[in-house]
Every structure is written in structure tokens, then in C-alpha cells.
Design a protein around this motif. Structure first.
Motif, PDB file in Angstrom:
ATOM      1  N   LEU A   5       0.859  -1.188   0.000  1.00 40.96           N
ATOM      2  CA  LEU A   5       0.000   0.000   0.000  1.00 40.96           C
ATOM      3  C   LEU A   5       0.895   1.238   0.000  1.00 40.96           C
ATOM      4  O   LEU A   5       0.772   2.126   0.829  1.00 40.96           O
ATOM      5  CB  LEU A   5      -0.927  -0.018   1.224  1.00 40.96           C
ATOM      6  N   ASN A   6       1.817   1.295  -0.957  1.00 42.62           N
ATOM      7  CA  ASN A   6       2.770   2.405  -1.004  1.00 42.62           C
ATOM      8  C   ASN A   6       2.241   3.552  -1.864  1.00 42.62           C
ATOM      9  O   ASN A   6       1.085   3.556  -2.279  1.00 42.62           O
ATOM     10  CB  ASN A   6       4.132   1.903  -1.524  1.00 42.62           C
ATOM     11  N   LEU A   7       3.119   4.501  -2.136  1.00 39.12           N
ATOM     12  CA  LEU A   7       2.718   5.690  -2.876  1.00 39.12           C
ATOM     13  C   LEU A   7       2.285   5.359  -4.313  1.00 39.12           C
ATOM     14  O   LEU A   7       1.452   6.050  -4.897  1.00 39.12           O
ATOM     15  CB  LEU A   7       3.893   6.678  -2.872  1.00 39.12           C
ATOM     16  N   LEU A   8       2.836   4.293  -4.872  1.00 36.82           N
ATOM     17  CA  LEU A   8       2.422   3.889  -6.219  1.00 36.82           C
ATOM     18  C   LEU A   8       0.959   3.432  -6.187  1.00 36.82           C
ATOM     19  O   LEU A   8       0.147   3.822  -7.034  1.00 36.82           O
ATOM     20  CB  LEU A   8       3.312   2.756  -6.739  1.00 36.82           C
ATOM     21  N   THR A   9       0.615   2.615  -5.200  1.00 32.26           N
ATOM     22  CA  THR A   9      -0.769   2.148  -5.083  1.00 32.26           C
ATOM     23  C   THR A   9      -1.710   3.323  -4.789  1.00 32.26           C
ATOM     24  O   THR A   9      -2.816   3.395  -5.336  1.00 32.26           O
ATOM     25  CB  THR A   9      -0.875   1.068  -3.992  1.00 32.26           C
ATOM     26  N   VAL A  10      -1.260   4.251  -3.954  1.00 36.99           N
ATOM     27  CA  VAL A  10      -2.081   5.437  -3.680  1.00 36.99           C
ATOM     28  C   VAL A  10      -2.287   6.237  -4.973  1.00 36.99           C
ATOM     29  O   VAL A  10      -3.394   6.699  -5.259  1.00 36.99           O
ATOM     30  CB  VAL A  10      -1.442   6.319  -2.575  1.00 36.99           C
ATOM     31  N   ASN A  11      -1.232   6.367  -5.801  1.00 40.60           N
ATOM     32  CA  ASN A  11      -1.387   7.018  -7.104  1.00 40.60           C
ATOM     33  C   ASN A  11      -2.458   6.331  -7.939  1.00 40.60           C
ATOM     34  O   ASN A  11      -3.275   6.983  -8.582  1.00 40.60           O
ATOM     35  CB  ASN A  11      -0.059   7.009  -7.862  1.00 40.60           C
ATOM     36  N   ALA A  12      -2.434   4.994  -7.931  1.00 42.61           N
ATOM     37  CA  ALA A  12      -3.430   4.243  -8.704  1.00 42.61           C
ATOM     38  C   ALA A  12      -4.832   4.538  -8.186  1.00 42.61           C
ATOM     39  O   ALA A  12      -5.756   4.768  -8.969  1.00 42.61           O
ATOM     40  CB  ALA A  12      -3.132   2.746  -8.622  1.00 42.61           C
ATOM     41  N   MET A  13      -4.983   4.553  -6.869  1.00 45.73           N
ATOM     42  CA  MET A  13      -6.322   4.762  -6.294  1.00 45.73           C
ATOM     43  C   MET A  13      -6.817   6.188  -6.495  1.00 45.73           C
ATOM     44  O   MET A  13      -8.005   6.415  -6.703  1.00 45.73           O
ATOM     45  CB  MET A  13      -6.306   4.408  -4.807  1.00 45.73           C
TER      46      MET A  13
ATOM     47  N   GLU B  62      -8.956   6.550   3.171  1.00 46.74           N
ATOM     48  CA  GLU B  62      -8.007   7.671   3.223  1.00 46.74           C
ATOM     49  C   GLU B  62      -7.890   8.356   1.872  1.00 46.74           C
ATOM     50  O   GLU B  62      -7.800   9.583   1.788  1.00 46.74           O
ATOM     51  CB  GLU B  62      -6.626   7.173   3.692  1.00 46.74           C
ATOM     52  N   VAL B  63      -7.890   7.541   0.807  1.00 44.84           N
ATOM     53  CA  VAL B  63      -7.796   8.112  -0.545  1.00 44.84           C
ATOM     54  C   VAL B  63      -9.036   8.951  -0.858  1.00 44.84           C
ATOM     55  O   VAL B  63      -8.944  10.016  -1.477  1.00 44.84           O
ATOM     56  CB  VAL B  63      -7.590   6.992  -1.591  1.00 44.84           C
ATOM     57  N   ARG B  64     -10.183   8.471  -0.381  1.00 47.72           N
ATOM     58  CA  ARG B  64     -11.411   9.268  -0.576  1.00 47.72           C
ATOM     59  C   ARG B  64     -11.250  10.630   0.083  1.00 47.72           C
ATOM     60  O   ARG B  64     -11.609  11.656  -0.493  1.00 47.72           O
ATOM     61  CB  ARG B  64     -12.610   8.532   0.024  1.00 47.72           C
ATOM     62  N   GLN B  65     -10.690  10.643   1.279  1.00 50.39           N
ATOM     63  CA  GLN B  65     -10.513  11.914   1.995  1.00 50.39           C
ATOM     64  C   GLN B  65      -9.433  12.771   1.359  1.00 50.39           C
ATOM     65  O   GLN B  65      -9.504  13.998   1.393  1.00 50.39           O
ATOM     66  CB  GLN B  65     -10.170  11.652   3.465  1.00 50.39           C
TER      67      GLN B  65
ATOM     68  N   ASN C 276     -10.072  11.844  -3.771  1.00 53.39           N
ATOM     69  CA  ASN C 276     -10.871  11.079  -4.737  1.00 53.39           C
ATOM     70  C   ASN C 276     -12.112  10.569  -4.018  1.00 53.39           C
ATOM     71  O   ASN C 276     -12.246   9.384  -3.723  1.00 53.39           O
ATOM     72  CB  ASN C 276     -10.046   9.925  -5.318  1.00 53.39           C
ATOM     73  N   LYS C 277     -13.023  11.497  -3.735  1.00 55.24           N
ATOM     74  CA  LYS C 277     -14.124  11.168  -2.830  1.00 55.24           C
ATOM     75  C   LYS C 277     -15.103  10.156  -3.423  1.00 55.24           C
ATOM     76  O   LYS C 277     -15.836   9.513  -2.696  1.00 55.24           O
ATOM     77  CB  LYS C 277     -14.853  12.433  -2.390  1.00 55.24           C
ATOM     78  N   ASP C 278     -15.105  10.027  -4.748  1.00 55.53           N
ATOM     79  CA  ASP C 278     -16.056   9.103  -5.377  1.00 55.53           C
ATOM     80  C   ASP C 278     -15.477   7.719  -5.636  1.00 55.53           C
ATOM     81  O   ASP C 278     -16.109   6.891  -6.296  1.00 55.53           O
ATOM     82  CB  ASP C 278     -16.563   9.692  -6.698  1.00 55.53           C
ATOM     83  N   LEU C 279     -14.279   7.448  -5.131  1.00 55.86           N
ATOM     84  CA  LEU C 279     -13.655   6.139  -5.370  1.00 55.86           C
ATOM     85  C   LEU C 279     -14.566   5.023  -4.858  1.00 55.86           C
ATOM     86  O   LEU C 279     -14.975   5.005  -3.707  1.00 55.86           O
ATOM     87  CB  LEU C 279     -12.301   6.069  -4.647  1.00 55.86           C
ATOM     88  N   ARG C 280     -14.893   4.091  -5.763  1.00 54.45           N
ATOM     89  CA  ARG C 280     -15.778   2.983  -5.422  1.00 54.45           C
ATOM     90  C   ARG C 280     -14.980   1.690  -5.297  1.00 54.45           C
ATOM     91  O   ARG C 280     -13.853   1.596  -5.767  1.00 54.45           O
ATOM     92  CB  ARG C 280     -16.840   2.795  -6.506  1.00 54.45           C
TER      93      ARG C 280
END
Ligand code: ADP
Ligand code: MG
Length: 275
Positions: free
Chosen positions: A141-149, A178-181, A184-188
Motif C-alpha cells: 500500500l505504497n505511494l504507487l498504489t495510492v497514485n493508482a487509487m 483515506e484516498v477518498r478523503q 478522490n471522494k467518489d472512489l468505489r
């Protein structure tokens, strides 16, 4: 910057699970191939420094001059980094080990979480007319995965039908929150797909029952069986759909693609194959 709401814009899906060996890359490659078989234009982004998706789709190391690393960190002509594959309608941005240093380099970058988001939304992207973009995430769950999300509309989670399968899911869900906050609030959550399923194995059945009980409708009806043809295909540098079109694995990934399309209510376009 491209218009995010344009109806014909690609649907972007991150294929993520911080556990290694659960079927992320296999699912990315074969779901992408199945969507392409439905007549859709599909792009795979290899976001794992191991570059397994690139190898599995037949991109030689020599041909990986421009990669996801450049896509994230340099201003690059997309035509140089988006490569066609042997599968009609299926393209890839390949990766090499270079990407492992990106995680560190990103730390000092002000826009570190949004680099993939911005790269995929540049106007230059429109000319490719992709319907789907699938991102093969690294096992972390690193910065690359956060970029993807941050870049994605949804997250698809492969779950290996094995002991401890559901362990770690709460951490993944926390990252999604966390990514939603973070912007990317609409991440499903697109769904959870059980991989390497073995009907004759009590453990597989138990994992399925647990997953369906805990996650309900989030779990795809389609399950991917353990199938030796699926594991052989990458060494022949092709999706299992090409390697053994009628294998149980190929059939299951076609079914998964149809279930996804049905969930997304996108009519599969007529396949325009001229063989
Ligand atoms: P990840 O990308 O999550 O690390 P992979 O997709 O690379 O996982 O899969 C891990 C291993 O399991 C690979 O060797 C792959 O060939 C094998 N594998 C994945 N799915 C199946 C399947 N349905 N049947 C048999 N082997 C599979
Ligand atoms: Mg992988």
C-alpha cells in the motif's frame, strides 16, 4: 486538462491487494484481454516494478524504453509510452525495475499522489479512445498504489481462495477511505473476485462463504478457478484467452468481464474482428 465528465472517457480501475501472489497481475492481464475481446479499447498500466504484466503481455525488456516511470515523472509523448500488444484492442504502459525508485522520488514531489491521475487525464489521452484502463498495482500500500487509487474510479480486489485470504482486507479498506478523503471522494469498490478457486477444496468453499457473508454484493458471482493453463500463459507471453481460448480460466475471465460490464451497464460493442 481533459474533461473528467466526458461520457466517452475511460473507466479507470485499480487492481489492488497489498498481498503478493493473490492474482492481481493475472486478473489485470486476462480481464483486460476479455474486455478487448468484447470489442472495447483497453489499456493496462503496469505499476509494479516487477513488470510481470509487461512480460505476460509479451513486451520484451528491450522494448521498454519508455515506461510507467516516465509517464509519472516526465513530460512524455503518450505515443511513445503506450505500446500495442498482440491482442487486438489491448495496449500497455510497461514497467521495469526503474519504477522501484519512483516510490522514493515521489516523496519529494509536491503532487506525489496525483501524478498518475494527471498523466491519465491529459488531453493527449483522448486520441486513444480507451474504454477501460486497468492498473496492475504492486503488492504494497505504497505511494504507487495510492497514485493508482487517486487516479481510479474504482478498485477491484483479487482475493486468493486460501487461508487468511480476508486478513489484510480491513487495511486495504482503510487505505481506500483515506484516498477518498485525500481527494478522490467518489472512489468505489468495483468488487472482490475470488481467484485460484478449487471447488473440491473445503478451504476454498470456506473462504467463499466467509467473503460472501462479510462483503455481500461486493463479491463477484464469477470466481476464477485454479487452472494450470492460466499459470502457463505468461511464459508464452500471452493472456490465457489467446493461449488456450477454451480453458476453464479463459472462460472464467470472459464471464468476469461480462459481469463487470453488466455492473457498469456498458453495452459491449460489436466485435469488429476481420480474421
Ligand atoms: P500478484 O500479481 O497478486 O502477485 P499473480 O497474478 O502474479 O499475483 O499470481 C501469482 C501466481 O499464481 C502466479 O504464478 C500465477 O501464474 C498464479 N495464478 C494466478 N491465478 C491463477 C489461476 N487462476 N490458476 C492457476 N494459477 C494462477
Ligand atoms: Mg503482480
Amino acid at each position: 486538462m481533459s474533461d473528467l465528465s466526458r461520457p466517452q472517457g475511460p473507466k479507470i480501475v485499480a487492481v489492488a491487494n497489498q498481498k503478493g501472489g493473490v492474482g492481481k497481475t493475472t486478473t489485470t492481464i486476462n480481464l483486460a484481454a476479455a474486455l478487448a475481446e468484447e470489442g472495447l479499447q483497453v489499456l493496462v498500466i503496469d505499476l509494479d516494478p516487477q513488470g510481470n504484466a509487461s512480460t505476460g503481455l509479451g513486451i520484451d525488456l528491450d522494448d521498454r524504453e519508455f515506461t510507467t516511470y516516465e509517464l509519472l515523472l516526465e513530460d512524455i509523448d503518450l505515443k511513445n509510452v503506450i505500446l500495442p500488444t498482440e491482442t487486438r484492442g489491448l495496449s500497455i504502459v510497461p514497467a521495469t525495475v526503474d519504477l522501484s525508485s519512483a516510490d522514493l522520488e515521489l516523496l519529494t514531489n509536491e503532487k506525489r499522489s496525483f501524478l498518475l491521475h494527471d498523466a491519465l487525464r491529459q488531453t493527449q489521452m483522448d486520441q486513444f479512445a480507451f474504454d477501460y484502463i486497468l492498473i496492475d498495482c504492486p503488492p504494497s500500500l505504497n505511494l504507487l498504489t495510492v497514485n493508482a487509487m487517486i487516479a481510479s474510479h474504482s478498485v477491484l480486489v483479487p482475493l486468493q481462495s486460501e487461508f487468511f485470504a480476508l486478513e489484510g482486507l480491513s487495511q486495504l479498506m482503510l487505505t481506500i477511505r483515506e484516498v477518498r478523503q485525500a481527494g478522490n471522494k467518489d472512489l468505489r469498490i468495483e468488487g472482490v473476485v475470488l481467484t485460484m478457486y478449487d471447488r473440491r477444496n473445503n478451504l476454498s468453499q470456506q473462504v467463499e462463504a466467509d467473503a460472501r457473508q462479510n462483503l455481500g454484493d461486493l463479491v463477484f458471482r464469477t470466481m476464477i478457478p485454479r487452472n494450470v493453463r492460466v499459470s502457463e500463459a505468461p511464459s508464452f507471453a500471452m493472456p490465457v484467452l489467446s493461449y488456450d481460448s477454451q480453458s476453464k480460466g479463459a472462460i472464467a475471465y470472459r464471464e468476469l468481464a461480462r459481469e463487470l460490464l453488466k455492473n457498469n451497464k456498458i453495452e459491449a460493442k460489436e466485435v469488429q474482428h476481420v480474421e
